[in-house]
Write a protein that holds these residues in place. Structure first.
Motif, PDB file in Angstrom:
ATOM      1  N   VAL A 185      25.937   1.023 -32.456  1.00 14.76           N
ATOM      2  CA  VAL A 185      24.026   1.667 -32.814  1.00 14.76           C
ATOM      3  C   VAL A 185      23.845   2.313 -31.630  1.00 14.76           C
ATOM      4  O   VAL A 185      23.747   3.150 -30.689  1.00 14.76           O
ATOM      5  CB  VAL A 185      22.756  -0.028 -32.178  1.00 14.76           C
ATOM      6  N   ALA A 186      24.246   3.803 -33.160  1.00 14.51           N
ATOM      7  CA  ALA A 186      23.575   5.272 -32.407  1.00 14.51           C
ATOM      8  C   ALA A 186      22.263   5.070 -32.533  1.00 14.51           C
ATOM      9  O   ALA A 186      21.227   4.692 -33.058  1.00 14.51           O
ATOM     10  CB  ALA A 186      24.002   6.268 -33.633  1.00 14.51           C
ATOM     11  N   ASN A 187      22.250   6.223 -31.810  1.00 13.96           N
ATOM     12  CA  ASN A 187      20.230   6.815 -30.745  1.00 13.96           C
ATOM     13  C   ASN A 187      20.238   7.646 -31.840  1.00 13.96           C
ATOM     14  O   ASN A 187      18.818   8.312 -31.822  1.00 13.96           O
ATOM     15  CB  ASN A 187      20.211   6.769 -29.697  1.00 13.96           C
ATOM     16  N   GLY A 188      21.375   8.103 -32.462  1.00 13.33           N
ATOM     17  CA  GLY A 188      20.623   9.351 -33.403  1.00 13.33           C
ATOM     18  C   GLY A 188      20.874  10.867 -32.465  1.00 13.33           C
ATOM     19  O   GLY A 188      20.421  11.541 -33.209  1.00 13.33           O
ATOM     20  N   GLU A 189      20.728  11.019 -31.679  1.00 13.69           N
ATOM     21  CA  GLU A 189      21.145  11.804 -30.574  1.00 13.69           C
ATOM     22  C   GLU A 189      21.870  12.994 -31.576  1.00 13.69           C
ATOM     23  O   GLU A 189      23.327  12.366 -31.099  1.00 13.69           O
ATOM     24  CB  GLU A 189      20.739  11.898 -29.514  1.00 13.69           C
ATOM     25  N   GLY A 190      21.176  14.292 -30.936  1.00 18.19           N
ATOM     26  CA  GLY A 190      22.492  15.140 -32.061  1.00 18.19           C
ATOM     27  C   GLY A 190      22.572  15.279 -33.687  1.00 18.19           C
ATOM     28  O   GLY A 190      22.926  16.168 -34.424  1.00 18.19           O
ATOM     29  N   LEU A 191      22.059  14.385 -34.632  1.00 16.62           N
ATOM     30  CA  LEU A 191      22.567  14.046 -35.296  1.00 16.62           C
ATOM     31  C   LEU A 191      21.176  14.683 -36.655  1.00 16.62           C
ATOM     32  O   LEU A 191      20.068  15.135 -35.820  1.00 16.62           O
ATOM     33  CB  LEU A 191      22.443  13.026 -35.212  1.00 16.62           C
ATOM     34  N   PRO A 192      20.807  14.645 -37.518  1.00 15.42           N
ATOM     35  CA  PRO A 192      19.355  15.109 -37.874  1.00 15.42           C
ATOM     36  C   PRO A 192      18.323  14.511 -38.026  1.00 15.42           C
ATOM     37  O   PRO A 192      18.298  13.527 -37.960  1.00 15.42           O
ATOM     38  CB  PRO A 192      20.143  15.371 -39.805  1.00 15.42           C
ATOM     39  N   GLU A 193      17.608  14.482 -37.580  1.00 16.19           N
ATOM     40  CA  GLU A 193      15.888  14.265 -37.367  1.00 16.19           C
ATOM     41  C   GLU A 193      15.501  12.891 -38.229  1.00 16.19           C
ATOM     42  O   GLU A 193      15.148  11.751 -37.935  1.00 16.19           O
ATOM     43  CB  GLU A 193      14.654  15.491 -36.974  1.00 16.19           C
ATOM     44  N   ILE A 194      15.618  13.688 -39.413  1.00 15.29           N
ATOM     45  CA  ILE A 194      15.792  12.465 -40.639  1.00 15.29           C
ATOM     46  C   ILE A 194      16.170  12.484 -41.440  1.00 15.29           C
ATOM     47  O   ILE A 194      17.098  12.748 -42.352  1.00 15.29           O
ATOM     48  CB  ILE A 194      14.159  12.868 -41.428  1.00 15.29           C
ATOM     49  N   ALA A 195      16.974  10.762 -42.157  1.00 15.43           N
ATOM     50  CA  ALA A 195      17.917  10.170 -42.817  1.00 15.43           C
ATOM     51  C   ALA A 195      17.684   9.466 -43.312  1.00 15.43           C
ATOM     52  O   ALA A 195      16.667   7.985 -42.859  1.00 15.43           O
ATOM     53  CB  ALA A 195      19.159   9.799 -41.692  1.00 15.43           C
ATOM     54  N   PRO A 196      17.782   9.488 -44.334  1.00 13.48           N
ATOM     55  CA  PRO A 196      16.953   7.874 -45.945  1.00 13.48           C
ATOM     56  C   PRO A 196      18.084   7.511 -45.377  1.00 13.48           C
ATOM     57  O   PRO A 196      18.913   6.828 -44.723  1.00 13.48           O
ATOM     58  CB  PRO A 196      17.129   8.613 -47.065  1.00 13.48           C
ATOM     59  N   GLU A 197      17.015   5.973 -45.436  1.00 12.54           N
ATOM     60  CA  GLU A 197      17.739   4.180 -45.047  1.00 12.54           C
ATOM     61  C   GLU A 197      18.571   4.357 -46.368  1.00 12.54           C
ATOM     62  O   GLU A 197      18.834   4.682 -46.812  1.00 12.54           O
ATOM     63  CB  GLU A 197      16.881   3.573 -45.529  1.00 12.54           C
ATOM     64  N   GLY A 198      19.944   3.582 -45.515  1.00 11.00           N
ATOM     65  CA  GLY A 198      20.796   3.305 -46.764  1.00 11.00           C
ATOM     66  C   GLY A 198      21.798   3.043 -45.965  1.00 11.00           C
ATOM     67  O   GLY A 198      22.422   2.847 -44.849  1.00 11.00           O
ATOM     68  N   TYR A 199      23.153   3.344 -47.402  1.00  9.14           N
ATOM     69  CA  TYR A 199      24.550   3.671 -46.411  1.00  9.14           C
ATOM     70  C   TYR A 199      25.088   5.109 -46.400  1.00  9.14           C
ATOM     71  O   TYR A 199      24.289   6.101 -47.268  1.00  9.14           O
ATOM     72  CB  TYR A 199      25.839   3.229 -47.484  1.00  9.14           C
ATOM     73  N   TYR A 200      25.572   5.411 -45.393  1.00 10.35           N
ATOM     74  CA  TYR A 200      26.779   6.643 -45.524  1.00 10.35           C
ATOM     75  C   TYR A 200      28.276   6.398 -44.900  1.00 10.35           C
ATOM     76  O   TYR A 200      28.050   5.308 -44.254  1.00 10.35           O
ATOM     77  CB  TYR A 200      26.006   7.274 -44.099  1.00 10.35           C
ATOM     78  N   LYS A 201      28.939   7.242 -46.028  1.00  4.44           N
ATOM     79  CA  LYS A 201      29.920   7.349 -45.928  1.00  4.44           C
ATOM     80  C   LYS A 201      30.226   8.366 -45.182  1.00  4.44           C
ATOM     81  O   LYS A 201      29.807   9.846 -45.390  1.00  4.44           O
ATOM     82  CB  LYS A 201      30.478   6.988 -47.126  1.00  4.44           C
ATOM     83  N   ILE A 202      31.195   9.060 -44.109  1.00  8.67           N
ATOM     84  CA  ILE A 202      31.527   9.953 -43.423  1.00  8.67           C
ATOM     85  C   ILE A 202      33.315  10.345 -43.772  1.00  8.67           C
ATOM     86  O   ILE A 202      33.975   8.624 -42.938  1.00  8.67           O
ATOM     87  CB  ILE A 202      31.307   9.895 -42.055  1.00  8.67           C
TER      88      ILE A 202
END
Length: 126
Positions: free
Chosen positions: A86-103
């Motif tokens: 479970v990521a805490n978001g550190e170092g990632l964009p501050e705002i990310a829309p809910e949903g699914y992300y494919k990296i």
């Protein structure tokens, strides 16, 4: 995720990654996001995005190598596991829309390989 790392990185090894988003999780709905890891030497990736964002978000739930200073090859061979991260978001964009992300990551050099991560972003508590 389980990654069996049995590869020696050299100065020709390059890494890149792209992020896609959708709200449904349906493969045909993913759209490219402006967030990416531009193609760069493996060592630059490890000393940058890996250390500053990736490991800060999954280091607690994996046995991936962590470095106090700059990474100096070789990358340790071994089996690496990420479990129930479970990521805490550190170092990632501050705002990310809910949903699914494919990296989608791609590594090139002596060997070409890659992997795709599917991540669900939701409000805390959901």
């Amino acid at each position: 995720m389980t990654l069996d790392w049995n590869y020696d990185v050299d100065n020709t090894t390059m890494v890149e990654g792209d992020a896609y988003h959708c709200t449904s999780g349906d493969e045909s709905d993913y759209k490219l996001m402006p967030w990416s890891v531009p193609q760069q030497p493996y060592v630059d990736y490890i000393n940058g995005f890996y250390r500053d964002a990736f490991i800060k978000n999954v280091g607690h739930c994996s046995n991936l190598p962590k470095f106090d200073g700059d990474f100096v090859p070789p990358w340790p061979r071994g089996v690496y596991k990420l479990d129930k991260c479970v990521a805490n978001g550190e170092g990632l964009p501050e705002i990310a829309p809910e949903g699914y992300y494919k990296i989608v990551y791609k590594t090139t050099g002596e060997v070409e390989w890659g992997f795709t991560l599917i991540i669900r972003v939701s409000h805390k508590g959901l």
